[in-house]
Design a protein around this motif. Structure first.
Motif, PDB file in Angstrom:
ATOM      1  N   GLN A   1       7.307  61.370  24.140  1.00  0.00           N
ATOM      2  CA  GLN A   1       7.580  59.970  23.834  1.00  0.00           C
ATOM      3  C   GLN A   1       6.435  59.056  24.250  1.00  0.00           C
ATOM      4  OE1 GLN A   1      11.206  58.916  25.868  1.00  0.00           O
ATOM      5  NE2 GLN A   1      12.416  60.444  24.800  1.00  0.00           N
ATOM      6  N   ILE A   2       6.438  57.856  23.681  1.00  0.00           N
ATOM      7  CA  ILE A   2       5.601  56.747  24.134  1.00  0.00           C
ATOM      8  C   ILE A   2       6.562  55.703  24.684  1.00  0.00           C
ATOM      9  CG2 ILE A   2       4.082  54.861  23.423  1.00  0.00           C
ATOM     10  CD1 ILE A   2       2.987  56.722  21.268  1.00  0.00           C
ATOM     11  N   HIS A   3       6.305  55.260  25.899  1.00  0.00           N
ATOM     12  CA  HIS A   3       7.124  54.226  26.523  1.00  0.00           C
ATOM     13  C   HIS A   3       6.322  52.934  26.560  1.00  0.00           C
ATOM     14  CE1 HIS A   3       9.649  57.347  28.975  1.00  0.00           C
ATOM     15  NE2 HIS A   3       9.752  57.500  27.660  1.00  0.00           N
ATOM     16  N   LEU A   4       6.851  51.896  25.957  1.00  0.00           N
ATOM     17  CA  LEU A   4       6.231  50.574  25.999  1.00  0.00           C
ATOM     18  C   LEU A   4       6.948  49.778  27.080  1.00  0.00           C
ATOM     19  CD1 LEU A   4       6.133  49.859  22.161  1.00  0.00           C
ATOM     20  CD2 LEU A   4       4.351  50.894  23.593  1.00  0.00           C
ATOM     21  N   ILE A   5       6.164  49.205  27.983  1.00  0.00           N
ATOM     22  CA  ILE A   5       6.733  48.484  29.119  1.00  0.00           C
ATOM     23  C   ILE A   5       6.095  47.102  29.169  1.00  0.00           C
ATOM     24  CG2 ILE A   5       7.044  48.491  31.626  1.00  0.00           C
ATOM     25  CD1 ILE A   5       6.469  51.583  31.454  1.00  0.00           C
ATOM     26  N   GLN A   6       6.912  46.076  29.029  1.00  0.00           N
ATOM     27  CA  GLN A   6       6.397  44.711  29.067  1.00  0.00           C
ATOM     28  C   GLN A   6       6.310  44.249  30.511  1.00  0.00           C
ATOM     29  OE1 GLN A   6       7.935  41.962  26.150  1.00  0.00           O
ATOM     30  NE2 GLN A   6       7.811  40.281  27.617  1.00  0.00           N
ATOM     31  N   LYS A   7       5.081  44.058  30.985  1.00  0.00           N
ATOM     32  CA  LYS A   7       4.822  43.582  32.351  1.00  0.00           C
ATOM     33  C   LYS A   7       3.484  42.863  32.358  1.00  0.00           C
ATOM     34  CE  LYS A   7       7.173  47.192  34.892  1.00  0.00           C
ATOM     35  NZ  LYS A   7       7.799  46.975  36.123  1.00  0.00           N
ATOM     36  N   GLU A   8       3.309  42.009  33.335  1.00  0.00           N
ATOM     37  CA  GLU A   8       1.997  41.409  33.531  1.00  0.00           C
ATOM     38  C   GLU A   8       1.130  42.416  34.262  1.00  0.00           C
ATOM     39  OE1 GLU A   8       1.747  37.438  35.030  1.00  0.00           O
ATOM     40  OE2 GLU A   8       3.691  36.923  34.160  1.00  0.00           O
ATOM     41  N   PHE A   9      -0.125  42.457  33.890  1.00  0.00           N
ATOM     42  CA  PHE A   9      -1.045  43.351  34.572  1.00  0.00           C
ATOM     43  C   PHE A   9      -2.453  42.814  34.438  1.00  0.00           C
ATOM     44  CE2 PHE A   9      -3.099  45.686  31.043  1.00  0.00           C
ATOM     45  CZ  PHE A   9      -2.328  45.251  29.987  1.00  0.00           C
ATOM     46  N   ALA A  10      -3.332  43.331  35.277  1.00  0.00           N
ATOM     47  CA  ALA A  10      -4.725  42.900  35.241  1.00  0.00           C
ATOM     48  C   ALA A  10      -5.378  43.441  33.976  1.00  0.00           C
ATOM     49  CB  ALA A  10      -5.463  43.406  36.471  1.00  0.00           C
ATOM     50  N   PRO A  11      -5.979  42.568  33.182  1.00  0.00           N
ATOM     51  CA  PRO A  11      -6.638  43.044  31.962  1.00  0.00           C
ATOM     52  C   PRO A  11      -7.807  43.965  32.301  1.00  0.00           C
ATOM     53  CG  PRO A  11      -6.869  40.649  32.201  1.00  0.00           C
ATOM     54  CD  PRO A  11      -6.089  41.145  33.364  1.00  0.00           C
ATOM     55  N   PHE A  12      -8.099  44.866  31.409  1.00  0.00           N
ATOM     56  CA  PHE A  12      -9.227  45.775  31.579  1.00  0.00           C
ATOM     57  C   PHE A  12      -9.805  46.093  30.209  1.00  0.00           C
ATOM     58  CE2 PHE A  12      -5.478  48.337  31.017  1.00  0.00           C
ATOM     59  CZ  PHE A  12      -5.872  49.371  30.188  1.00  0.00           C
ATOM     60  N   GLU A  13     -11.045  46.582  30.209  1.00  0.00           N
ATOM     61  CA  GLU A  13     -11.694  46.929  28.948  1.00  0.00           C
ATOM     62  C   GLU A  13     -11.020  48.169  28.376  1.00  0.00           C
ATOM     63  OE1 GLU A  13     -15.862  48.639  27.134  1.00  0.00           O
ATOM     64  OE2 GLU A  13     -15.839  47.890  29.178  1.00  0.00           O
ATOM     65  N   LYS A  14     -10.592  48.079  27.151  1.00  0.00           N
ATOM     66  CA  LYS A  14      -9.949  49.209  26.494  1.00  0.00           C
ATOM     67  C   LYS A  14     -11.002  49.961  25.692  1.00  0.00           C
ATOM     68  CE  LYS A  14      -5.577  47.052  26.927  1.00  0.00           C
ATOM     69  NZ  LYS A  14      -5.469  45.644  27.101  1.00  0.00           N
ATOM     70  N   ASN A  15     -11.628  50.923  26.349  1.00  0.00           N
ATOM     71  CA  ASN A  15     -12.700  51.722  25.776  1.00  0.00           C
ATOM     72  C   ASN A  15     -12.123  52.754  24.810  1.00  0.00           C
ATOM     73  OD1 ASN A  15     -14.582  54.120  25.790  1.00  0.00           O
ATOM     74  ND2 ASN A  15     -15.817  52.612  26.890  1.00  0.00           N
ATOM     75  N   LYS A  16     -12.798  52.958  23.706  1.00  0.00           N
ATOM     76  CA  LYS A  16     -12.319  53.907  22.697  1.00  0.00           C
ATOM     77  C   LYS A  16     -12.190  55.334  23.248  1.00  0.00           C
ATOM     78  CE  LYS A  16     -13.790  53.480  18.375  1.00  0.00           C
ATOM     79  NZ  LYS A  16     -14.620  53.602  17.168  1.00  0.00           N
ATOM     80  N   SER A  17     -12.969  55.662  24.255  1.00  0.00           N
ATOM     81  CA  SER A  17     -12.884  57.007  24.837  1.00  0.00           C
ATOM     82  C   SER A  17     -11.544  57.243  25.533  1.00  0.00           C
ATOM     83  CB  SER A  17     -14.021  57.238  25.834  1.00  0.00           C
ATOM     84  OG  SER A  17     -15.248  57.287  25.149  1.00  0.00           O
TER      85      SER A  17
END
Length: 148
Positions: free
Chosen positions: A71-87
């Motif tokens: 499964q994939i679990h989607l969780i709505q929460k505040e979090f520190a943004p980070f660079e979403k690298n393609k790797s």
């Protein structure tokens, strides 16, 4: 010399025989998202994953079945943004990449090959074809034709 071979063989057997093996399967992959309903729309309608109810029916959680029990679990929460690298990406395999591409184009979802060329497909040296898309939160998803 025979004793040396026998000793070497016994050492090999003891190492191989005592190695721990676990029967791991992927249970789930959790993603923290900004808007769980917007992300659920993407995973449900764009990736065509089947939603399954959260056992506690908690708000801010949406779960989707990938294959069998994974499964994939989607969780709505505040979090520190980070660079979403393609790797760093989720990878889904299908034998209908052309159908996926047609569905993405129909829904105006941008896709690219590994280097980033829009509307292009990467052909890996092992013959697997792959594309990359991003979900509403910028997480990368690879879709490829690997056979498992």
């Amino acid at each position: 010399m025979k004793k040396l071979y026998l000793l070497g063989f016994m050492c090999f057997i003891s190492v191989v025989g005592t190695g721990q093996t676990f029967d791991f399967k992927i249970d789930h992959f959790a993603l923290v998202v900004e808007d769980v309903d917007k992300s659920a729309e993407f995973y449900g309608n764009i990736l065509k994953l089947t939603e399954t109810p959260h056992p506690d029916k908690k708000p801010g959680f949406r779960w989707f079945i990938v294959d069998g029990s994974s499964q994939i679990h989607l969780i709505q929460k505040e979090f520190a943004p980070f660079e979403k690298n393609k790797s760093m990406h989720l990878c889904l395999a299908t034998q209908d990449l052309e159908g996926v591409i047609a569905h993405l184009e129909k829904n105006k979802i941008a896709y690219s090959d590994w280097p980033g060329k829009k509307n292009a497909v990467t052909l890996r040296t092992d013959g697997v074809r792959q594309i990359y898309i991003q979900d509403p939160d910028g997480y990368w998803v690879e879709i490829n034709t690997a056979v498992h």
